[in-house]
Scaffold this motif. Sequence first.
Motif, PDB file in Angstrom:
ATOM      1  N   LEU A 154      85.721 100.092  25.427  1.00 59.72           N
ATOM      2  CA  LEU A 154      85.407  99.083  24.424  1.00 59.72           C
ATOM      3  C   LEU A 154      84.270  98.169  24.864  1.00 59.72           C
ATOM      4  O   LEU A 154      84.108  97.874  26.047  1.00 59.72           O
ATOM      5  N   ALA A 155      83.519  97.691  23.871  1.00 58.82           N
ATOM      6  CA  ALA A 155      82.448  96.718  24.112  1.00 58.82           C
ATOM      7  C   ALA A 155      82.362  95.790  22.907  1.00 58.82           C
ATOM      8  O   ALA A 155      83.073  95.965  21.901  1.00 58.82           O
ATOM      9  N   GLU A 156      81.483  94.810  23.016  1.00 56.98           N
ATOM     10  CA  GLU A 156      81.293  93.789  21.980  1.00 56.98           C
ATOM     11  C   GLU A 156      81.277  94.384  20.573  1.00 56.98           C
ATOM     12  O   GLU A 156      80.535  95.323  20.288  1.00 56.98           O
ATOM     13  N   VAL A 205      82.543  89.255  27.708  1.00 53.59           N
ATOM     14  CA  VAL A 205      82.549  87.933  28.344  1.00 53.59           C
ATOM     15  C   VAL A 205      82.302  88.081  29.849  1.00 53.59           C
ATOM     16  O   VAL A 205      83.157  87.771  30.680  1.00 53.59           O
ATOM     17  N   PRO A 206      81.112  88.541  30.238  1.00 52.01           N
ATOM     18  CA  PRO A 206      80.824  88.713  31.668  1.00 52.01           C
ATOM     19  C   PRO A 206      80.753  87.381  32.402  1.00 52.01           C
ATOM     20  O   PRO A 206      80.498  86.335  31.802  1.00 52.01           O
ATOM     21  N   HIS A 248      83.748  92.275  32.010  1.00 51.33           N
ATOM     22  CA  HIS A 248      84.949  91.628  31.460  1.00 51.33           C
ATOM     23  C   HIS A 248      84.870  91.558  29.938  1.00 51.33           C
ATOM     24  O   HIS A 248      83.833  91.245  29.365  1.00 51.33           O
ATOM     25  N   ILE A 249      86.004  91.866  29.276  1.00 55.30           N
ATOM     26  CA  ILE A 249      86.084  91.721  27.826  1.00 55.30           C
ATOM     27  C   ILE A 249      87.284  90.851  27.469  1.00 55.30           C
ATOM     28  O   ILE A 249      88.179  90.617  28.287  1.00 55.30           O
ATOM     29  N   ALA A 250      87.296  90.368  26.221  1.00 49.39           N
ATOM     30  CA  ALA A 250      88.414  89.614  25.675  1.00 49.39           C
ATOM     31  C   ALA A 250      88.756  90.200  24.315  1.00 49.39           C
ATOM     32  O   ALA A 250      87.942  90.893  23.693  1.00 49.39           O
ATOM     33  N   TYR A 251      89.976  89.915  23.850  1.00 55.57           N
ATOM     34  CA  TYR A 251      90.471  90.442  22.583  1.00 55.57           C
ATOM     35  C   TYR A 251      90.929  89.263  21.722  1.00 55.57           C
ATOM     36  O   TYR A 251      91.707  88.416  22.188  1.00 55.57           O
ATOM     37  N   SER A 265      79.557  83.116  28.079  1.00 52.38           N
ATOM     38  CA  SER A 265      80.845  83.701  27.703  1.00 52.38           C
ATOM     39  C   SER A 265      81.822  82.622  27.252  1.00 52.38           C
ATOM     40  O   SER A 265      82.521  82.776  26.244  1.00 52.38           O
ATOM     41  N   LEU A 266      81.880  81.529  27.983  1.00 53.91           N
ATOM     42  CA  LEU A 266      82.790  80.446  27.619  1.00 53.91           C
ATOM     43  C   LEU A 266      82.374  79.789  26.305  1.00 53.91           C
ATOM     44  O   LEU A 266      83.232  79.384  25.506  1.00 53.91           O
ATOM     45  N   GLN A 267      81.075  79.690  26.067  1.00 51.64           N
ATOM     46  CA  GLN A 267      80.617  79.129  24.806  1.00 51.64           C
ATOM     47  C   GLN A 267      81.019  80.018  23.631  1.00 51.64           C
ATOM     48  O   GLN A 267      81.329  79.515  22.549  1.00 51.64           O
TER      49      GLN A 267
END
Length: 281
Positions: free
Chosen positions: A115-117, A135-136, A142-145, A176-178
């Motif tokens: 998976l990617a963006e 979210v590197p 690193h990814i988030a869901y 990534s945090l933004q």
Amino acid sequence: MTENNTKVDAESTASAKPGISPAITGIKAFTDNYIWSIASNASNEIALVDPGDARVCIEFIEKNELQLTSILITHHHHDHVGGIKALVNYCRQQGWPLTVYGPAREKLPHCDVRLAEGDTVDLKAQGLILKVMDVPGHTAGHIAYTDGQVLFCGDTLFSGGCGRLFEGSPAQMLASLQKLAALPHHTRVYCTHEYTSANLEFALTIEPDNTELRAYREQTRQLREQDKATLPSSIGLEKAINPFLRCHQANIQENVVPEHSPGENLTLAAFTRVRQQKDNF
């Protein structure tokens, strides 16, 4: 396996918004990890997020008579993927179909769907369609869901903190945090470590006059005294108390970057400095 010889240490965290499904439960692992179980209201099927320890997952599954059908991975660190091979074998022995989802750009012990963006994961049993975000920072891939209601962010965002920069740059982690901070305020944040108390002690060195931060530290202290989880948090709360999401604030910039060059990106400079201070806290 009987209840007498199965000790499952799990925290139910589905109470953040009563009535919202699916139920999400934190299975405690190692010293301070949470492996998130996402349940179905229509069946006994569950998905697991970042199962670093197969033993506690299998105990949880068998005690509650559940069926594992999906695993979601955020990044490659062992405390997030160490249980995957054993869980794949366990599901094969049970005759259960299992799909493992994970980041496209990381080396994983097992992954069926990379998976990617912009990709999505359709957890049909749970009634969830989760969008994938790159979210590197903590790691390179690193990814988030998220679906805007819940966020599974691995080690990128913690309550009151963020992950160490093992493979990424401060600019990458800040970006990534933004991205995560742009999610709706009510989005429930399911990170994977119980670091909140220590994070808040550090946060108060950055913003000692933040009244919301002080109130949250007291709330957290009371929860931990009862051995209760501080998670999930929310995006709105984190934007109010988390210094890594507040580096655009003038008071933080004046505190940690008192001298700067004309035209310097003060948000990035403040983030870099705060991360350095946290690493040595």
